[in-house]
Design a protein around this motif. Structure first.
Motif, PDB file in Angstrom:
ATOM      1  N   GLU A 272       0.822  -1.214   0.000  1.00  0.00           N
ATOM      2  CA  GLU A 272       0.000   0.000   0.000  1.00  0.00           C
ATOM      3  C   GLU A 272       0.852   1.258   0.000  1.00  0.00           C
ATOM      4  O   GLU A 272       0.431   2.309  -0.506  1.00  0.00           O
ATOM      5  CB  GLU A 272      -0.938  -0.002   1.209  1.00  0.00           C
ATOM      6  CG  GLU A 272      -1.931  -1.156   1.245  1.00  0.00           C
ATOM      7  CD  GLU A 272      -2.882  -1.133   0.075  1.00  0.00           C
ATOM      8  OE1 GLU A 272      -3.149  -0.031  -0.473  1.00  0.00           O
ATOM      9  OE2 GLU A 272      -3.360  -2.221  -0.329  1.00  0.00           O
ATOM     10  N   THR A 273       2.062   1.167   0.542  1.00  0.00           N
ATOM     11  CA  THR A 273       2.921   2.353   0.654  1.00  0.00           C
ATOM     12  C   THR A 273       3.606   2.682  -0.668  1.00  0.00           C
ATOM     13  O   THR A 273       3.794   3.864  -0.986  1.00  0.00           O
ATOM     14  CB  THR A 273       3.969   2.129   1.750  1.00  0.00           C
ATOM     15  OG1 THR A 273       3.318   1.815   2.979  1.00  0.00           O
ATOM     16  CG2 THR A 273       4.841   3.367   1.928  1.00  0.00           C
ATOM     17  N   HIS A 274       3.981   1.672  -1.426  1.00  0.00           N
ATOM     18  CA  HIS A 274       4.763   1.904  -2.644  1.00  0.00           C
ATOM     19  C   HIS A 274       3.914   1.615  -3.882  1.00  0.00           C
ATOM     20  O   HIS A 274       3.033   0.754  -3.851  1.00  0.00           O
ATOM     21  CB  HIS A 274       6.003   1.012  -2.657  1.00  0.00           C
ATOM     22  CG  HIS A 274       6.919   1.250  -1.504  1.00  0.00           C
ATOM     23  ND1 HIS A 274       6.827   0.559  -0.318  1.00  0.00           N
ATOM     24  CD2 HIS A 274       7.952   2.113  -1.353  1.00  0.00           C
ATOM     25  CE1 HIS A 274       7.764   0.961   0.510  1.00  0.00           C
ATOM     26  NE2 HIS A 274       8.462   1.921  -0.100  1.00  0.00           N
ATOM     27  N   PRO A 275       4.204   2.315  -4.969  1.00  0.00           N
ATOM     28  CA  PRO A 275       3.484   2.041  -6.218  1.00  0.00           C
ATOM     29  C   PRO A 275       3.887   0.688  -6.772  1.00  0.00           C
ATOM     30  O   PRO A 275       4.943   0.147  -6.418  1.00  0.00           O
ATOM     31  CB  PRO A 275       3.920   3.194  -7.138  1.00  0.00           C
ATOM     32  CG  PRO A 275       5.241   3.629  -6.597  1.00  0.00           C
ATOM     33  CD  PRO A 275       5.180   3.425  -5.116  1.00  0.00           C
ATOM     34  N   PRO A 276       3.086   0.096  -7.628  1.00  0.00           N
ATOM     35  CA  PRO A 276       3.424  -1.224  -8.173  1.00  0.00           C
ATOM     36  C   PRO A 276       4.652  -1.152  -9.058  1.00  0.00           C
ATOM     37  O   PRO A 276       4.965  -0.115  -9.656  1.00  0.00           O
ATOM     38  CB  PRO A 276       2.169  -1.608  -8.965  1.00  0.00           C
ATOM     39  CG  PRO A 276       1.510  -0.314  -9.293  1.00  0.00           C
ATOM     40  CD  PRO A 276       1.793   0.593  -8.146  1.00  0.00           C
ATOM     41  N   PRO A 277       5.385  -2.268  -9.148  1.00  0.00           N
ATOM     42  CA  PRO A 277       6.599  -2.270  -9.984  1.00  0.00           C
ATOM     43  C   PRO A 277       6.262  -2.282 -11.468  1.00  0.00           C
ATOM     44  O   PRO A 277       5.151  -2.645 -11.881  1.00  0.00           O
ATOM     45  CB  PRO A 277       7.293  -3.573  -9.573  1.00  0.00           C
ATOM     46  CG  PRO A 277       6.182  -4.454  -9.115  1.00  0.00           C
ATOM     47  CD  PRO A 277       5.163  -3.557  -8.476  1.00  0.00           C
ATOM     48  N   GLN A 278       7.229  -1.864 -12.245  1.00  0.00           N
ATOM     49  CA  GLN A 278       7.105  -1.895 -13.698  1.00  0.00           C
ATOM     50  C   GLN A 278       8.334  -2.585 -14.275  1.00  0.00           C
ATOM     51  O   GLN A 278       9.455  -2.359 -13.828  1.00  0.00           O
ATOM     52  CB  GLN A 278       6.987  -0.476 -14.274  1.00  0.00           C
ATOM     53  CG  GLN A 278       5.732   0.263 -13.863  1.00  0.00           C
ATOM     54  CD  GLN A 278       5.670   1.658 -14.442  1.00  0.00           C
ATOM     55  OE1 GLN A 278       6.578   2.065 -15.200  1.00  0.00           O
ATOM     56  NE2 GLN A 278       4.619   2.408 -14.118  1.00  0.00           N
ATOM     57  N   PHE A 279       8.110  -3.422 -15.260  1.00  0.00           N
ATOM     58  CA  PHE A 279       9.192  -4.136 -15.935  1.00  0.00           C
ATOM     59  C   PHE A 279       9.066  -3.824 -17.419  1.00  0.00           C
ATOM     60  O   PHE A 279       8.251  -4.402 -18.125  1.00  0.00           O
ATOM     61  CB  PHE A 279       9.080  -5.641 -15.669  1.00  0.00           C
ATOM     62  CG  PHE A 279       9.209  -6.006 -14.219  1.00  0.00           C
ATOM     63  CD1 PHE A 279      10.447  -6.324 -13.673  1.00  0.00           C
ATOM     64  CD2 PHE A 279       8.093  -6.024 -13.390  1.00  0.00           C
ATOM     65  CE1 PHE A 279      10.566  -6.660 -12.336  1.00  0.00           C
ATOM     66  CE2 PHE A 279       8.211  -6.359 -12.057  1.00  0.00           C
ATOM     67  CZ  PHE A 279       9.445  -6.677 -11.525  1.00  0.00           C
TER      68      PHE A 279
END
Length: 383
Positions: free
Chosen positions: A157-164
């Motif tokens: 919830e604290t961090h945005p989702p990762p992107q690859f």
């Protein structure tokens, strides 16, 4: 019978002392009591030859055994009248099956063979692995991690989702990871830029192009002799057909780890980083990465860094999205403000890029100590 009775006395009358036909013949003193009487000639319709018959009886009674050793007649082997043994395997004493039992048995064996062949064909088929860059995979991963590990809910919830988002060819990405080993980001970027220029651009970085470069040319742009040998070994394995971009993409995780570990200069950490950030494999756990180990230690409030075996146990619940769980461990360590303790990646927005790890040396010593060198803006070193 009358003819046989008349013939025997007539032949015996010519002998000197024939035994009486009505009295049994006494055995000789030195003869064996078990010896049988000599065979009687088979009666015939022809008149018997008296001389021949007399000689035969005399020789068989007196002259055929000068040493007084009884001669036993040849034993006649009787044929067994038992039923013949069926032509089946030894030890198989099962009763014969009727038509219904035989058909049921054949059906069972057929079903087992079909199931066995189906399972073998399913194992032979390559497993289809969706990369994390595929549509909807990140959402599925976050949903799974929230339900599987409650400790990750606040971090997610604290961090945005990762992107690859990187899509470099495997050979280029592996070459890039070798060039960045044990170097600061700026120094690695400088050498990589000169290497690309020497090859004629990123699209020209191919095995034959690398093999055409001399060690002196690589040394002039800052590549050491050891790294040059790593590049040559990688290019040779591609040229010989052991590796190729197509097989690397289609290989399962275990086989890929084994094959890439055969390349000089590419250790377990480099393979894991390549699988996560170049191939976007969803279920990779870099157990030797100090940043991920530090994150798991903080997540579970452990006194010491977890060993690789402990990492496998503690992160088992993250399957089949352990790569995303490892990504959040890097973000978790960065959020705690302890990058020097083992953050292994550079973070820019919600895109994570790995830095470097000291790989095992040629003398076999394992060095798993990560070096967090500096914050990185822009793209990382593994493409």
């Amino acid at each position: 019978m009358g003819e046989q009775t008349h013939t025997q006395p007539e032949t015996q009358s010519q002998d000197s002392k024939p035994p009486s036909p009505t009295q049994p013949q006494k055995p000789e003193p030195n003869s064996d009591s078990n010896a049988q009487s000599p065979p009687v000639p088979t009666p015939s319709n022809d008149p018997p030859d008296s001389a021949t018959t007399s000689d035969f009886l005399q020789n068989s009674q007196n002259h055929s055994n000068p040493s007084k050793i009884p001669i036993r007649p040849q034993k006649v082997r009787k044929l067994s009248v038992t039923t013949p043994i069926p032509t089946s395997t030894v030890g198989d004493q099962s009763p014969p099956l009727d038509d219904s039992s035989a058909s049921a048995s054949a059906t069972t064996i057929t079903n087992k063979n079909r199931r066995r062949s189906a399972s073998q064909s399913s194992r032979a088929l390559p497993q289809i692995i969706k990369p994390l860059s595929a549509n909807g995979e990140i959402e599925l991963a976050l949903r799974h991690l929230r339900s599987a590990d409650p400790f990750l809910i606040s971090i997610i919830e604290t961090h945005p989702p990762p992107q690859f988002e990187s899509h470099h060819p495997p050979f280029l990405a592996l070459t890039k990871s070798i060039l960045y080993q044990q170097l600061a980001y700026k120094a690695g970027t400088s050498i990589y830029t000169r290497f690309i220029s020497l090859c004629g651009g990123e699209d020209s970085v191919r095995p034959d192009t690398v093999l055409a470069l001399s060690a002196q040319q690589l040394k002039q742009i800052g590549i050491s002799g050891r790294k040059a040998s790593y590049l040559y070994d990688l290019a040779n394995k591609y040229n010989s057909g052991i590796l190729s971009d197509d097989t690397v993409v289609k290989m399962d995780d275990k086989s890929l780890f084994t094959m890439l570990s055969m390349v000089k200069g590419i250790g377990s950490w480099s393979v894991h980083m390549f699988m996560i950030f170049s191939l976007h494999r969803p279920d990779v756990l870099p157990v030797s990465d100090l940043g991920v180990r530090k994150g798991v230690q903080l997540l579970h409030s452990l006194e010491d860094l977890p060993r690789p075996s402990q990492m496998e146990q503690l992160c088992e619940k993250w399957r089949p999205y352990r790569s995303v769980g490892a990504w959040y461990m890097w973000r978790f360590v960065e959020g705690k403000g302890t990058p020097a303790a083992g953050a292994a990646v550079a973070l820019e927005g919600n895109t994570v890029q790995p830095l470097q790890q000291i790989e095992p040396q040629q003398d076999g010593r394992q060095q798993h100590q990560l070096q967090f060198l500096e914050s990185v803006n822009g793209m990382g070193n593994l493409g």
